[in-house]
Design an enzyme around this catalytic site. Sequence first.
Site, PDB file in Angstrom:
ATOM      1  N   GLU A 184      42.831  59.463-118.240  1.00 47.39           N
ATOM      2  CA  GLU A 184      43.906  60.397-118.589  1.00 47.39           C
ATOM      3  C   GLU A 184      45.271  59.874-118.146  1.00 47.39           C
ATOM      4  OE1 GLU A 184      42.994  64.378-117.321  1.00 47.39           O
ATOM      5  OE2 GLU A 184      41.657  64.637-119.035  1.00 47.39           O
ATOM      6  N   GLU A 340      35.362  64.753-122.378  1.00 46.16           N
ATOM      7  CA  GLU A 340      35.259  65.754-121.312  1.00 46.16           C
ATOM      8  C   GLU A 340      35.515  67.130-121.899  1.00 46.16           C
ATOM      9  OE1 GLU A 340      37.834  65.447-117.951  1.00 46.16           O
ATOM     10  OE2 GLU A 340      37.646  63.276-117.832  1.00 46.16           O
TER      11      GLU A 340
HETATM   12  C1  GLA Z   1      40.496  65.966-116.290  1.00 42.56           C
HETATM   13  C2  GLA Z   1      40.059  64.725-115.535  1.00 42.56           C
HETATM   14  C3  GLA Z   1      38.787  64.931-114.770  1.00 42.56           C
HETATM   15  C4  GLA Z   1      38.769  66.282-114.121  1.00 42.56           C
HETATM   16  C5  GLA Z   1      38.969  67.351-115.155  1.00 42.56           C
HETATM   17  C6  GLA Z   1      38.892  68.744-114.582  1.00 42.56           C
HETATM   18  O1  GLA Z   1      40.036  66.037-117.550  1.00 42.56           O
HETATM   19  O2  GLA Z   1      39.919  63.599-116.380  1.00 42.56           O
HETATM   20  O3  GLA Z   1      38.703  63.909-113.805  1.00 42.56           O
HETATM   21  O4  GLA Z   1      39.787  66.347-113.166  1.00 42.56           O
HETATM   22  O5  GLA Z   1      40.242  67.184-115.701  1.00 42.56           O
HETATM   23  O6  GLA Z   1      39.105  69.713-115.568  1.00 42.56           O
END
Ligand code: GLA
Length: 719
Positions: A184, A340
């Site tokens: 991210e 995710e």
């Molecule tokens: C992001 C991050 C993860 C985690 C999630 C929690 O997507 O990539 O590592 O912190 O948020 O919602």
Amino acid sequence: MTHPVTPTLDDLAAVGAAPAVIEAAPRKRRDGAHRVAQRLDAIAYGGDYNPEQWPEAVWHDDVRLMRAAGVNLVTVGVFAWANLQPSPGAWDFGWLDRVLDLLAEHGVAVDLATATASPPPWLARRHPETLPVTAEGTTLWPGGRQHFCPSSAAFREAATTVAHAVADRYADHPALALWHVGNEYGCHVNVCWCDRCAAAFRHWLAQRYGDLDALNAAWGTDFWSQRYHAWEEILPPRTVPAIPNPSQQLDYRRFASDALLACYLAEREILDAVSPAVPVTTNAHPHLEAQDWWRWAPHVDVVSYDSYPDPADPEAHRAAGVSADLMRGLAGEAPWLLLEQAPSAVNWRACNMMKPPGTMRRWSLQAVARGADAVMFFQWRASKAGAEKFHSAMVGHAGTEGSRTWDEVAALGAQLPSLAEVAGSQVAADVAIVCDWSSWWALEQPSHPTALRWGDQLAWLRRPLDDAGLTSRFVAPGHALDVVALLVVPNLYLCDEATARWLTDFVTAGGVLVVGFFSGVVDATDHVHLGGYPAPLRTVLGVRVPEVDPLPEGVTVAVRGPGEHRGHATMWREPIELAGAEPLVTHEDGWLRGRPAATRCRHGEGVAYYLGARLDAATTATLLAEAASEAGCVPPLDAPAQVEVVRRRDDHGRSWLFALNHSEEPVTLTVPTDCRALLGDAPTGGTLHLPAGEVAVLREGSGEGDEDHAGGDTAATKG
Ligand code: GLA
Ligand code: ZN
């Protein structure tokens, strides 16, 4: 000492800045999703797996449960840097060797991270200059995550070192299916304002403008005594006493996006050299405005995304649909990976609602409907300690016994294999929405007639398309529009001549264009196009707007049209002069009484609609319905607004209908009689019963099995 006009890389190295100029070649193949799906022979299912947080005995329980849940892919090592490299010269790979071996033995493939998402504490201690700085000058310290400055040479060197070590060690590991660079990028720190970034910015500007005169012209520095006479005078647009220079701000956003991209590319280059056969991704995050993803997308083999709709919002699936379509657009309409999502609640909202029963499944299948070939979660096992301990996980604190979340996770894992044949297919969409990050950033700068948000303008014009069951795709200015019948521009405040030509050519050739207000206002440097708005679009839209008159919150003005329809406008109105267009909606109130609020103009073989006011939902829906029908766009099925229907289809003539009932009422849909259910109840005699919250996936046509590629002639969305 004066700074050279074009600083060399050595100059930058001397000030500790890494270059942030995008030179790496775009990926030639964007088939990463295909390669992952082929490897798994299925839709990917799994999540982030952080075994370093657990004793080894737990890992054995993990792999056993992964099998039970139908998991075939896990993301490993995202935050493992400090455990893999305890100090600059020391490595500890033993534990990761054992984890990957265990996963391979149990048939679970790995999306292996380069481990660079969160630098270890020792890096900041040795190189405090790797830490990012805010616009006010505050250093962001270690103790959280993502505390790195993208222009720091020390960070770049440390990150490429660990990425190289990971790549060298695991390039040939049998579990490896995908490389996961960083994590991210820009989620927490998408802009750094430090001195190294200032130097890298000057370098970036020198590349863009060549000399100071051109830069001064582009930034309009004769305003407020801002003319630069030496490169060293140029700074990031840090906190200033008055409104900062908008052209400088805009360039800083562009630079900041490129600076992070350069970090990604530095790692990608290593992976390409060490393991060219394994696809590479980096996961995009929901702060979509943070980076110019069109510039990132050509550099990944597969687009991946982390989706976190809020279960407290009954309309959350709409925004999730937007991001899914945007990801698919970034992927060039190839499949993308939902890398995710929360199995249930997150931990980072003020109040973190669980996903009610069925919601996780429906939202997962929504992503698949809209082109995802993976359904993944954050995370596999809920952490016992740390900032995310109350984030839901596939395996929660209580274990699997009596856990609704686990039951739903395992049930979905058991069902996804029946959708394996869908992997690799595309989404049918002949409506396109134009998205451009420079315009988005420029629009949202301060000191405008009123505060407009691009996402809000998008929602305004997207909602009626959704409600009408039309599936949209996203395009960047200049993209090929051969399959597009209806092109929607929610807002394109920044529109250069080339983009205006692209829009005009689309209409000339027979396309139907819909443009929202305050578009075509400035050029790429955020300088106003003179002569009346929306200057470069005046001809195609057949209107001229000499001035604008935004409405304060709470003020509503009446409009009439199309025909006898009565509606209203809020937020924005303007005195449109007709210059070839016909009025469709007319103001009824105030000084604009009798003047057009929305228009339609024939141009060449096509037509262009202009919405010069923020019209209410019903009026807007009527206009868009007219435009869609003129374009010949029809939804895959007739369905109520709360039932989402999307068609995926492949190159062999096969197609699938996804029907998702987001409402709390059962619905009955009429479907083609030759459909076969892959998920959900089978339709009988062309009637599909879809209970509240349920999803059906139907294979269309007479296909009997996966091998049957004959299919029916059911792939087109156009009538
Ligand atoms: C992001 C991050 C993860 C985690 C999630 C929690 O997507 O990539 O590592 O912190 O948020 O919602
Ligand atoms: Zn910096």
